[in-house]
Design a protein around this motif. Structure first.
Motif, PDB file in Angstrom:
ATOM      1  N   LEU A  40       0.610  -1.178   0.039  1.00 36.57           N
ATOM      2  CA  LEU A  40       0.041  -0.012   0.153  1.00 36.57           C
ATOM      3  C   LEU A  40       0.884   1.176   0.010  1.00 36.57           C
ATOM      4  CD1 LEU A  40      -3.369  -0.476   2.262  1.00 36.57           C
ATOM      5  CD2 LEU A  40      -2.882  -0.215  -0.228  1.00 36.57           C
ATOM      6  N   PRO A  41       1.775   1.635   0.902  1.00 36.62           N
ATOM      7  CA  PRO A  41       2.837   2.638   0.806  1.00 36.62           C
ATOM      8  C   PRO A  41       3.221   2.918  -0.448  1.00 36.62           C
ATOM      9  CG  PRO A  41       2.873   1.264   2.714  1.00 36.62           C
ATOM     10  CD  PRO A  41       2.466   0.527   1.898  1.00 36.62           C
ATOM     11  N   ARG A  42       3.922   2.000  -1.208  1.00 39.93           N
ATOM     12  CA  ARG A  42       4.340   1.903  -2.723  1.00 39.93           C
ATOM     13  C   ARG A  42       3.126   2.464  -3.441  1.00 39.93           C
ATOM     14  NH1 ARG A  42       7.558   0.799   0.609  1.00 39.93           N
ATOM     15  NH2 ARG A  42       7.139   2.898   0.964  1.00 39.93           N
ATOM     16  N   LEU A  43       2.181   1.838  -3.378  1.00 45.06           N
ATOM     17  CA  LEU A  43       1.225   2.192  -4.254  1.00 45.06           C
ATOM     18  C   LEU A  43       0.702   3.542  -4.296  1.00 45.06           C
ATOM     19  CD1 LEU A  43      -0.980   0.991  -6.415  1.00 45.06           C
ATOM     20  CD2 LEU A  43      -1.988  -0.062  -4.866  1.00 45.06           C
ATOM     21  N   GLN A  44       0.492   4.192  -2.961  1.00 44.52           N
ATOM     22  CA  GLN A  44       0.278   5.529  -2.512  1.00 44.52           C
ATOM     23  C   GLN A  44       1.156   6.665  -3.254  1.00 44.52           C
ATOM     24  OE1 GLN A  44      -0.314   4.903   1.418  1.00 44.52           O
ATOM     25  NE2 GLN A  44      -2.300   4.450   1.249  1.00 44.52           N
ATOM     26  N   ALA A  45       2.589   5.951  -3.023  1.00 49.26           N
ATOM     27  CA  ALA A  45       3.608   7.029  -3.487  1.00 49.26           C
ATOM     28  C   ALA A  45       3.587   7.033  -5.048  1.00 49.26           C
ATOM     29  CB  ALA A  45       4.784   6.393  -2.878  1.00 49.26           C
ATOM     30  N   THR A  46       3.258   5.853  -5.547  1.00 49.95           N
ATOM     31  CA  THR A  46       3.246   5.716  -7.075  1.00 49.95           C
ATOM     32  C   THR A  46       2.185   6.485  -7.652  1.00 49.95           C
ATOM     33  OG1 THR A  46       4.231   3.472  -6.993  1.00 49.95           O
ATOM     34  CG2 THR A  46       3.191   3.974  -9.039  1.00 49.95           C
ATOM     35  N   THR A  47       0.878   6.413  -7.079  1.00 47.31           N
ATOM     36  CA  THR A  47       0.207   7.423  -7.657  1.00 47.31           C
ATOM     37  C   THR A  47       0.392   8.807  -7.418  1.00 47.31           C
ATOM     38  OG1 THR A  47      -1.198   6.937  -5.856  1.00 47.31           O
ATOM     39  CG2 THR A  47      -1.986   5.749  -7.567  1.00 47.31           C
ATOM     40  N   MET A  49       3.324  10.162  -7.391  1.00 44.79           N
ATOM     41  CA  MET A  49       4.476  10.693  -8.206  1.00 44.79           C
ATOM     42  C   MET A  49       3.798  10.870  -9.381  1.00 44.79           C
ATOM     43  SD  MET A  49       7.214   7.489  -8.310  1.00 44.79           S
ATOM     44  CE  MET A  49       7.670   6.610  -9.742  1.00 44.79           C
ATOM     45  N   GLN A  50       2.965  10.097 -10.131  1.00 44.48           N
ATOM     46  CA  GLN A  50       2.206   9.921 -11.367  1.00 44.48           C
ATOM     47  C   GLN A  50       1.507  11.107 -11.326  1.00 44.48           C
ATOM     48  OE1 GLN A  50      -0.645   6.895 -11.809  1.00 44.48           O
ATOM     49  NE2 GLN A  50       0.789   5.470 -12.857  1.00 44.48           N
ATOM     50  N   ASN A  51       0.916  11.826 -10.382  1.00 42.73           N
ATOM     51  CA  ASN A  51       0.178  12.865 -10.586  1.00 42.73           C
ATOM     52  C   ASN A  51       0.981  14.276 -10.200  1.00 42.73           C
ATOM     53  OD1 ASN A  51      -2.063  11.748 -10.525  1.00 42.73           O
ATOM     54  ND2 ASN A  51      -2.531  11.588  -8.346  1.00 42.73           N
ATOM     55  N   HIS A  52       2.178  14.343  -9.785  1.00 44.23           N
ATOM     56  CA  HIS A  52       2.847  15.438  -9.427  1.00 44.23           C
ATOM     57  C   HIS A  52       4.443  15.623 -10.098  1.00 44.23           C
ATOM     58  CE1 HIS A  52      -0.242  16.781  -6.862  1.00 44.23           C
ATOM     59  NE2 HIS A  52      -0.171  15.510  -6.287  1.00 44.23           N
ATOM     60  N   TYR A 110       8.335  10.227  -2.476  1.00 41.63           N
ATOM     61  CA  TYR A 110       6.713  10.215  -2.464  1.00 41.63           C
ATOM     62  C   TYR A 110       6.063   9.732  -1.408  1.00 41.63           C
ATOM     63  CZ  TYR A 110       6.927  13.039  -6.597  1.00 41.63           C
ATOM     64  OH  TYR A 110       7.187  14.277  -7.742  1.00 41.63           O
ATOM     65  N   ARG A 111       6.833   9.152  -0.267  1.00 39.72           N
ATOM     66  CA  ARG A 111       6.703   8.549   0.653  1.00 39.72           C
ATOM     67  C   ARG A 111       6.744   9.453   1.791  1.00 39.72           C
ATOM     68  NH1 ARG A 111       8.891   3.875   4.273  1.00 39.72           N
ATOM     69  NH2 ARG A 111       7.592   3.956   5.969  1.00 39.72           N
ATOM     70  N   GLU A 112       7.592  10.164   1.812  1.00 39.44           N
ATOM     71  CA  GLU A 112       7.481  11.142   2.786  1.00 39.44           C
ATOM     72  C   GLU A 112       6.437  12.349   2.637  1.00 39.44           C
ATOM     73  OE1 GLU A 112      12.099  10.575   4.022  1.00 39.44           O
ATOM     74  OE2 GLU A 112      11.826  12.448   2.903  1.00 39.44           O
ATOM     75  N   ASN A 113       6.392  12.633   1.330  1.00 36.97           N
ATOM     76  CA  ASN A 113       5.521  13.699   1.062  1.00 36.97           C
ATOM     77  C   ASN A 113       4.903  13.536  -0.125  1.00 36.97           C
ATOM     78  OD1 ASN A 113       4.557  16.411   0.412  1.00 36.97           O
ATOM     79  ND2 ASN A 113       6.244  17.594   1.036  1.00 36.97           N
ATOM     80  N   THR A 114       3.529  13.656  -0.247  1.00 33.62           N
ATOM     81  CA  THR A 114       2.815  13.122  -1.646  1.00 33.62           C
ATOM     82  C   THR A 114       3.198  14.477  -2.780  1.00 33.62           C
ATOM     83  OG1 THR A 114       0.817  14.056  -0.703  1.00 33.62           O
ATOM     84  CG2 THR A 114       1.160  11.833  -0.933  1.00 33.62           C
ATOM     85  N   THR A 115       3.538  15.865  -2.158  1.00 31.73           N
ATOM     86  CA  THR A 115       3.700  16.919  -3.213  1.00 31.73           C
ATOM     87  C   THR A 115       5.078  17.517  -2.723  1.00 31.73           C
ATOM     88  OG1 THR A 115       2.716  18.162  -1.678  1.00 31.73           O
ATOM     89  CG2 THR A 115       1.156  17.582  -3.709  1.00 31.73           C
ATOM     90  N   PRO A 116       6.140  16.694  -3.007  1.00 31.47           N
ATOM     91  CA  PRO A 116       7.644  17.272  -2.379  1.00 31.47           C
ATOM     92  C   PRO A 116       8.020  18.376  -3.307  1.00 31.47           C
ATOM     93  CG  PRO A 116       7.790  15.045  -3.551  1.00 31.47           C
ATOM     94  CD  PRO A 116       6.397  15.247  -3.547  1.00 31.47           C
ATOM     95  N   ASN A 117       8.689  19.132  -2.662  1.00 26.15           N
ATOM     96  CA  ASN A 117       9.391  20.432  -3.438  1.00 26.15           C
ATOM     97  C   ASN A 117      10.778  20.086  -3.853  1.00 26.15           C
ATOM     98  OD1 ASN A 117      10.263  22.574  -4.777  1.00 26.15           O
ATOM     99  ND2 ASN A 117      10.272  23.870  -2.797  1.00 26.15           N
TER     100      ASN A 117
END
Ligand code: A3P
Length: 315
Positions: A40-47, A49-52, A110-117
């Motif tokens: 799950l954490p990888r899936l959340q991070a993957t989506t 990163m796809q978005n951002h 993208y695990r630490e932050n879904t919208t990293p700078n």
């Protein structure tokens, strides 16, 4: 490692809980999403990163299925990109595990932050990922950034994966029965698997776009490290001028050297709790012979032949 793999809140999990799920090797819940298996954490991070994720033309992305020898290339890419005048004492590998020198998109950024700078990162930016080609952000596929893909024979990849997961289990839990592990690998169930689909997708794009994806194999790297390191450096636009520069990089990134460094003997990855030493084991071609029966080997060979038929890829 197991617990951090599973730590996500129920609201974050909500979009994925309906997906097909398998318990992998007694520990991980893997979810099948668009043909591939993720925690799950990888899936959340993957989506996320796809978005951002917005790729820059000079980004370098190291992609691989797990346990194919990625750590070798994690050491090589920064060493090739670094200033050639660095002395041995200044070599960043002396004080950093290779994981630190090339950050994972889905395990760290993208695990630490879904919208990293990421605007502060120095160019050329170096990233790594285990996500399959189809799940890469469009901007990676469409920009001029380069992808280096690392592949390995399925039998040695499986055995390396089995050892790796065993090192993460408690004394009472290990080893996970190899026959059971083998069954699920043959069925295509593994983190970021099916293994063959992962390799074949990148392989096909590398044939269509050889300037976009450099396809390396562990076996070729072991057979001719200098030749392959020169090939990698040319692909990255950083060709070597002198033979001794190549020798130096090959030595600095060798398993023998990395394994002997204190930084790799001690400590853990802060983001997934894996001991540093777990990334360095035997590093041989054909280690499967010690662990697979003749029957297992011929079954996996048969699956391999079926999967790669007509693709031009051979292991
Ligand atoms: P074995 O388990 O067969 O020894 P990954 O880096 O993708 O996690 O894969 C780990 C495998 O790569 C392990 O294989 C490990 O020993 C090998 N490896 C790690 N660093 C290496 C290096 N610098 N040179 C050669 N092999 C290396």
């Amino acid at each position: 490692f197991f617990s951090t793999f599973q730590t996500t809140s129920s609201s974050e999990n909500a979009p994925f809980v309906h997906l097909p799920r398998e318990k992998w090797w007694g520990a991980f819940d893997l979810y099948q999403w668009e043909g591939f298996w993720y925690t799950l954490p990888r899936l959340q991070a993957t989506t996320a990163m796809q978005n951002h994720f917005k790729s820059l033309d000079d980004d370098v992305i190291l992609a691989s299925s797990i346990k194919t020898g990625t750590t070798w290339i994690k050491a090589l890419i920064p060493s090739i990109m670094a200033d050639r005048i660095l002395t041995d004492e200044q070599d960043p590998l002396l004080t950093n595990h290779p994981n630190v020198l090339i950050a994972s998109l889905e395990f760290k950024i993208y695990r630490e932050n879904t919208t990293p700078n990421l605007s502060e990162m120095q160019s050329p930016r170096l990233f790594r990922t285990h996500v399959p080609y189809r799940a890469l952000p469009e901007s990676i596929k469409n920009s001029k950034c380069r992808i280096v893909y690392m592949s390995r024979s399925p039998k040695d990849t499986f055995v390396s994966m089995w050892h790796f997961v065993n090192t993460l289990r408690s004394d009472e839990e290990r080893p996970f029965p190899i026959e059971e592990a083998f069954e699920s690998f043959c069925d295509g169930v593994s983190a970021f698997g099916p293994f063959f689909d992962h390799v074949l997708e990148y392989w096909k794009v590398s044939l269509e776009k050889p300037n976009k994806i450099l396809f390396l194999t562990y076996e070729e790297m072991k057979h001719d490290p200098k030749g392959q390191v020169k090939r990698l450096a040319e692909f990255l636009g950083r060709p070597f001028e002198k033979e001794e520069e190549v020798d130096k990089v090959v030595w600095r990134c060798s398993l023998e050297r990395l394994k002997s460094l204190d930084v790799n003997k001690e400590g853990m990855d802060p983001w997934d709790g894996v001991p540093h030493r777990a990334y360095f084991r035997r590093g041989t071609v054909g280690d499967w012979k010690k662990h697979l029966t003749d029957e297992m080997a011929s079954r996996l060979d048969k699956i391999t032949r079926m999967k790669v038929e007509g693709s031009g890829l051979s292991f």
